[in-house]
Design a protein around this motif. Structure first.
Motif, PDB file in Angstrom:
ATOM      1  N   ASP A 248      33.513  24.469  35.341  1.00 20.19           N
ATOM      2  CA  ASP A 248      32.219  24.113  35.939  1.00 20.19           C
ATOM      3  C   ASP A 248      31.151  24.181  34.859  1.00 20.19           C
ATOM      4  O   ASP A 248      31.326  24.849  33.833  1.00 20.19           O
ATOM      5  CB  ASP A 248      31.879  24.988  37.156  1.00 20.19           C
ATOM      6  CG  ASP A 248      31.749  26.448  36.807  1.00 20.19           C
ATOM      7  OD1 ASP A 248      30.773  26.802  36.134  1.00 20.19           O
ATOM      8  OD2 ASP A 248      32.638  27.235  37.202  1.00 20.19           O
TER       9      ASP A 248
ATOM     10  N   ARG B 268      29.779  27.343  33.102  1.00 18.68           N
ATOM     11  CA  ARG B 268      30.584  28.049  32.101  1.00 18.68           C
ATOM     12  C   ARG B 268      30.181  27.725  30.659  1.00 18.68           C
ATOM     13  O   ARG B 268      30.625  28.363  29.716  1.00 18.68           O
ATOM     14  CB  ARG B 268      32.064  27.717  32.307  1.00 18.68           C
ATOM     15  CG  ARG B 268      32.647  28.345  33.533  1.00 18.68           C
ATOM     16  CD  ARG B 268      33.124  29.757  33.305  1.00 18.68           C
ATOM     17  NE  ARG B 268      34.370  29.803  32.552  1.00 18.68           N
ATOM     18  CZ  ARG B 268      34.735  30.826  31.784  1.00 18.68           C
ATOM     19  NH1 ARG B 268      33.949  31.852  31.630  1.00 18.68           N
ATOM     20  NH2 ARG B 268      35.902  30.807  31.152  1.00 18.68           N
TER      21      ARG B 268
ATOM     22  N   HIS C 132      41.726  22.670  34.765  1.00 17.96           N
ATOM     23  CA  HIS C 132      41.611  23.729  35.779  1.00 17.96           C
ATOM     24  C   HIS C 132      41.656  23.154  37.204  1.00 17.96           C
ATOM     25  O   HIS C 132      40.981  22.170  37.480  1.00 17.96           O
ATOM     26  CB  HIS C 132      40.275  24.473  35.635  1.00 17.96           C
ATOM     27  CG  HIS C 132      40.202  25.348  34.421  1.00 17.96           C
ATOM     28  ND1 HIS C 132      39.712  24.908  33.220  1.00 17.96           N
ATOM     29  CD2 HIS C 132      40.572  26.639  34.230  1.00 17.96           C
ATOM     30  CE1 HIS C 132      39.774  25.892  32.342  1.00 17.96           C
ATOM     31  NE2 HIS C 132      40.294  26.953  32.924  1.00 17.96           N
TER      32      HIS C 132
ATOM     33  N   LYS D  81      32.563  41.518  34.290  1.00 20.27           N
ATOM     34  CA  LYS D  81      33.443  40.348  34.137  1.00 20.27           C
ATOM     35  C   LYS D  81      34.843  40.739  34.601  1.00 20.27           C
ATOM     36  O   LYS D  81      35.358  41.794  34.238  1.00 20.27           O
ATOM     37  CB  LYS D  81      33.465  39.949  32.659  1.00 20.27           C
ATOM     38  CG  LYS D  81      34.321  38.762  32.351  1.00 20.27           C
ATOM     39  CD  LYS D  81      33.678  37.466  32.764  1.00 20.27           C
ATOM     40  CE  LYS D  81      34.735  36.413  33.047  1.00 20.27           C
ATOM     41  NZ  LYS D  81      34.199  35.184  33.582  1.00 20.27           N
TER      42      LYS D  81
ATOM     43  N   SER E  72      38.911  39.700  35.142  1.00 23.40           N
ATOM     44  CA  SER E  72      40.053  38.832  34.820  1.00 23.40           C
ATOM     45  C   SER E  72      41.160  39.109  35.820  1.00 23.40           C
ATOM     46  O   SER E  72      41.489  40.271  36.079  1.00 23.40           O
ATOM     47  CB  SER E  72      40.591  39.152  33.424  1.00 23.40           C
ATOM     48  OG  SER E  72      39.747  38.623  32.451  1.00 23.40           O
TER      49      SER E  72
ATOM     50  N   ARG F 281      45.189  38.028  37.119  1.00 22.46           N
ATOM     51  CA  ARG F 281      46.464  37.361  36.833  1.00 22.46           C
ATOM     52  C   ARG F 281      47.408  37.602  38.004  1.00 22.46           C
ATOM     53  O   ARG F 281      47.344  38.653  38.642  1.00 22.46           O
ATOM     54  CB  ARG F 281      47.146  37.931  35.579  1.00 22.46           C
ATOM     55  CG  ARG F 281      46.373  37.796  34.294  1.00 22.46           C
ATOM     56  CD  ARG F 281      46.313  36.347  33.805  1.00 22.46           C
ATOM     57  NE  ARG F 281      45.657  36.256  32.522  1.00 22.46           N
ATOM     58  CZ  ARG F 281      44.346  36.110  32.356  1.00 22.46           C
ATOM     59  NH1 ARG F 281      43.539  36.025  33.394  1.00 22.46           N
ATOM     60  NH2 ARG F 281      43.830  36.025  31.142  1.00 22.46           N
TER      61      ARG F 281
ATOM     62  N   GLY G  27      36.485  30.955  38.861  1.00 24.09           N
ATOM     63  CA  GLY G  27      37.492  29.920  39.011  1.00 24.09           C
ATOM     64  C   GLY G  27      38.617  30.124  38.027  1.00 24.09           C
ATOM     65  O   GLY G  27      38.769  31.211  37.471  1.00 24.09           O
TER      66      GLY G  27
ATOM     67  N   SER H 271      42.768  33.611  36.454  1.00 21.31           N
ATOM     68  CA  SER H 271      41.404  33.180  36.766  1.00 21.31           C
ATOM     69  C   SER H 271      40.416  34.310  36.496  1.00 21.31           C
ATOM     70  O   SER H 271      40.802  35.413  36.127  1.00 21.31           O
ATOM     71  CB  SER H 271      41.318  32.694  38.215  1.00 21.31           C
ATOM     72  OG  SER H 271      41.642  33.741  39.074  1.00 21.31           O
TER      73      SER H 271
END
Ligand code: 5GP
Ligand code: MN
Length: 323
Positions: free
Chosen positions: A92, A95, A115, A273, A275, A277, A294, A300
């Motif tokens: 997007d 980003r 993506h 932030k 992350s 998986r 996303g 993501s």
């Protein structure tokens, strides 16, 4: 896919020829695929077209990519008026890491990505969810344009493919991916050096952060969920940077019982932030999009604006609902 390129390749080349200020950019928190793809496409177009195409990222480049020709990656002046922006590996437009005013001034956008959460924000959108990486999409595009690859460019593309497929381990690796990798090897890339630079140069600070993370690892839901919170204090104690946290989430995903792995990283005051998986069946891109992030079904990310304990509570709730 190639039919798709057939119809847009002339539009792309025409747009480049008729635009003055051109930028090729990718997302903040750059990774192998974003850096490999902007360099791969940018250096190729600059080689064959008589144009000055700028390559830029609005962030620092992690040190393990210093063996790539990153001297060609610049910063962008936020007063610049851009005629044509080509975004790569960017799901997007947010980003890119710019203010809305700046984005509104861009005249034309070509969005090239892989993506599943891509928002098709471009005037031209080339988004192939089946491609292993944006570097794979760029390879196909360059092939369609009949642009030959130098060793340097082939190296950049290989880096993106290798890092986004977890060294050809993930389900996004197709026979086409291997064929492309083989073609890149034919160009004379130094596979031993690439793998050493990418995977065998973990710094001491990064290693200490990994140890600290494992000491703080929590396993929940019959050990199916692995979660680590990294506070600013932990980064300071290990003398490590925020970038040093990058592969921890992959490491904890690889615990045999784990389906979903999550790392929370305190990047700033009340800015966490995240992350995510997964290994087999949970679509973590759906979890990330609930927080305006996303990515892909098995990898993501998102940002939660609260303190780290609250962020952990919020993301865990969604993970436990999804698992
Ligand atoms: P990582 O956890 O390695 O930072 O990111 C994993 C994947 O999710 C990458 O494909 C990355 O581009 C995507 N991703 C990470 N954070 C965000 C985010 O905030 N927004 C979106 N749209 N994608 C993200
Ligand atoms: Mn990618």
């Amino acid at each position: 896919m190639n039919n798709m390129f057939n119809s847009v390749k002339n539009d792309i080349l025409e747009k480049i020829k008729t635009s003055d200020k051109i930028y090729i950019m990718s997302h903040i928190d750059p990774d192998g695929d974003s850096i490999g793809s902007i360099l791969g496409l940018g250096l190729s177009l600059n080689r064959i077209l008589n144009k000055d195409i700028n390559i830029a990222v609005n962030d620092d480049i992690p040190s393990n990519f210093e063996f790539l020709p990153i001297k060609h990656i610049g910063k962008i002046n936020s007063n610049d008026k851009i005629d044509l922006l080509i975004t790569l590996d960017c799901a997007d437009i947010g980003r890119l890491g710019f203010e809305e005013d700046f984005l509104n001034n861009i005249k034309y956008i070509i969005n090239i990505d892989h993506h599943v959460t891509n928002t098709n924000f471009g005037d031209i959108n080339i988004v192939n969810h089946n491609a292993s990486s944006t570097c794979e999409v760029v390879y196909e595009l360059l092939e369609e344009m009949n642009i030959g690859l130098t060793v340097d460019i082939a190296t950049c593309l290989y880096v993106g493919i290798s890092t986004d497929t977890g060294s050809f381990k993930y389900g996004n690796t197709s026979s086409r991916t291997h064929l492309i990798a083989s073609n890149l090897l034919e160009k004379g890339i130094d596979i031993g050096k690439i793998n050493t630079e990418l995977y065998q140069k973990r710094s001491v600070g990064r290693t200490k952060l990994l140890m600290e993370s494992l000491n703080n690892l929590e396993l929940l839901n019959n050990d199916k969920v692995a979660i680590v919170s990294l506070t600013s204090d932990m980064f300071d104690r290990c003398n490590s940077s925020k970038k040093d946290a990058d592969s921890i989430v992959d490491f904890i995903r690889d615990i045999s019982t784990v389906e979903v792995a999550c790392v929370l990283k305190e990047v700033d005051y009340e800015k966490i932030k995240i992350s995510l998986r997964s290994k087999e069946y949970v679509d973590v891109s759906k979890i990330a999009t609930e927080f305006e992030g996303g990515g892909h079904s098995k990898a993501s990310g998102c940002t939660i604006f609260s303190n780290i304990e609250e962020a952990k509570e919020k993301i865990l709730k969604k993970i436990l609902e999804a698992i």
